[in-house]
Scaffold this active site. Sequence first.
Site, PDB file in Angstrom:
ATOM      1  N   GLY A   1       0.775  -1.230   0.000  1.00 52.67           N
ATOM      2  CA  GLY A   1       0.000   0.000   0.000  1.00 52.67           C
ATOM      3  C   GLY A   1       0.811   1.288   0.000  1.00 52.67           C
TER       4      GLY A   1
ATOM      5  N   ASN B   1       1.497   3.029  -2.754  1.00 49.33           N
ATOM      6  CA  ASN B   1       0.696   3.926  -3.600  1.00 49.33           C
ATOM      7  C   ASN B   1      -0.530   4.421  -2.843  1.00 49.33           C
ATOM      8  OD1 ASN B   1       1.740   4.243  -6.461  1.00 49.33           O
ATOM      9  ND2 ASN B   1       1.927   2.026  -6.176  1.00 49.33           N
TER      10      ASN B   1
ATOM     11  N   MET C   1      -3.659  -7.157  -7.029  1.00 48.54           N
ATOM     12  CA  MET C   1      -2.987  -8.210  -7.797  1.00 48.54           C
ATOM     13  C   MET C   1      -3.919  -9.320  -8.298  1.00 48.54           C
ATOM     14  SD  MET C   1      -0.060  -6.853  -7.861  1.00 48.54           S
ATOM     15  CE  MET C   1       1.001  -8.100  -8.563  1.00 48.54           C
TER      16      MET C   1
ATOM     17  N   LEU D   1      -9.304  -8.859 -13.003  1.00 50.65           N
ATOM     18  CA  LEU D   1     -10.746  -8.640 -12.903  1.00 50.65           C
ATOM     19  C   LEU D   1     -11.422  -9.073 -14.199  1.00 50.65           C
ATOM     20  CD1 LEU D   1     -10.505  -5.154 -11.199  1.00 50.65           C
ATOM     21  CD2 LEU D   1     -11.356  -7.268 -10.132  1.00 50.65           C
TER      22      LEU D   1
ATOM     23  N   ASN E   1      -5.653   1.994 -13.141  1.00 49.53           N
ATOM     24  CA  ASN E   1      -4.642   1.118 -12.549  1.00 49.53           C
ATOM     25  C   ASN E   1      -3.273   1.757 -12.736  1.00 49.53           C
ATOM     26  OD1 ASN E   1      -3.488  -1.319 -11.486  1.00 49.53           O
ATOM     27  ND2 ASN E   1      -3.002  -1.956 -13.580  1.00 49.53           N
TER      28      ASN E   1
ATOM     29  N   HIS F   1       0.633   0.558 -13.403  1.00 52.75           N
ATOM     30  CA  HIS F   1       1.374  -0.634 -13.818  1.00 52.75           C
ATOM     31  C   HIS F   1       2.850  -0.276 -13.934  1.00 52.75           C
ATOM     32  CE1 HIS F   1       2.093  -4.494 -15.667  1.00 52.75           C
ATOM     33  NE2 HIS F   1       2.859  -3.864 -16.534  1.00 52.75           N
TER      34      HIS F   1
ATOM     35  N   SER G   1       3.058   3.402 -15.660  1.00 55.75           N
ATOM     36  CA  SER G   1       1.945   3.971 -16.427  1.00 55.75           C
ATOM     37  C   SER G   1       0.668   3.933 -15.600  1.00 55.75           C
ATOM     38  CB  SER G   1       1.688   3.131 -17.691  1.00 55.75           C
ATOM     39  OG  SER G   1       2.882   2.904 -18.418  1.00 55.75           O
TER      40      SER G   1
ATOM     41  N   ASP H   1      -3.909  -4.972 -18.649  1.00 50.77           N
ATOM     42  CA  ASP H   1      -2.899  -3.902 -18.771  1.00 50.77           C
ATOM     43  C   ASP H   1      -2.906  -3.283 -20.167  1.00 50.77           C
ATOM     44  OD1 ASP H   1      -2.064  -4.380 -16.123  1.00 50.77           O
ATOM     45  OD2 ASP H   1      -0.650  -5.918 -16.779  1.00 50.77           O
TER      46      ASP H   1
HETATM   47  C1  GRF Z   1       3.423  -1.280  -7.591  1.00 51.25           C
HETATM   48  O1  GRF Z   1       4.694  -1.344  -8.193  1.00 51.25           O
HETATM   49  C2  GRF Z   1       2.343  -1.426  -8.616  1.00 51.25           C
HETATM   50  O2  GRF Z   1       2.644  -0.822  -9.832  1.00 51.25           O
HETATM   51  C3  GRF Z   1       2.299  -2.918  -8.766  1.00 51.25           C
HETATM   52  O3  GRF Z   1       2.454  -3.406  -7.463  1.00 51.25           O
HETATM   53  C4  GRF Z   1       3.171  -2.471  -6.677  1.00 51.25           C
HETATM   54  C5  GRF Z   1       2.304  -2.114  -5.513  1.00 51.25           C
HETATM   55  O4  GRF Z   1       2.981  -1.622  -4.419  1.00 51.25           O
HETATM   56  N1  GRF Z   1       1.125  -3.338  -9.463  1.00 51.25           N
HETATM   57  P1  GRF Z   1       2.174  -0.931  -3.228  1.00 51.25           P
HETATM   58  O5  GRF Z   1       1.146  -1.916  -2.709  1.00 51.25           O
HETATM   59  O6  GRF Z   1       1.537   0.339  -3.737  1.00 51.25           O
HETATM   60  O7  GRF Z   1       3.211  -0.660  -2.161  1.00 51.25           O
END
Ligand code: GRF
Length: 221
Positions: free
Chosen positions: A14, A16, A92, A95, A109, A111, A138, A147
Amino acid sequence: MSKPRLAVLISGQGRNLQAILDALADGRIPAVAAGVISNRPEAAGLARARAAQVPAQVVDHTRFADRAAFDAALGDALQAVQPDFVALAGFMRVLGDAFIRRFRGRLVNIHPSLLPKHRGLDTHRRVLEAGDAEHGASVHYVTEQLDGGPVAIQGRFSVRPQDDAQSLAERVMQDIELKIYPQALAWMARGELAYADGGVRFRGRPLAAPLTLADLEAEFR
Ligand code: GRF
């Protein structure tokens, strides 16, 4: 006018999500945190949501017989928090089409690659194996193609000779993802960025190419 409602789907750490929560809290993303949903009960992001006083819940995919049943339950949980838009942030699970149709145009999303290069998993290793000169991340709208939906913003950097998969992962997260995702969501919340006719509109015009870090920096000049 009332602020739009933003929901976030997570599976893990988490980071992001944290950047999004911080940007919601200080008003950079002018939206209401509608809720956070994880498909994994142990996701560390759940505690981040609760610490920010954002409702957090688990829809555990292992408890469902198949993907359609999980997608339906996830969709119901999501609909219950009435999101105007939904950010997949390290979510992860793939969907299914029915879920995507249900929330079409509202799902984005992040990626860790320069799409359309390296869809799917293990992007950092694949960048090294391919000998790519550049790497990045992206933000794209989610469509039925994994994606494969239209890209709104992309941040890039040059791969260094000493980079390994771990350093690339760190650079993608710190230098790109944590910057472009909150900004993309801010543009969406302000109605400046939207999904339209299978593509992306930015400030009323179809985007011919994804926005870049330079467009992002121009916001703060
Ligand atoms: C990120 O690199 C995202 O792009 C990928 O998984 C990672 C997630 O990390 N799909 P977090 O859960 O935001 O720490």
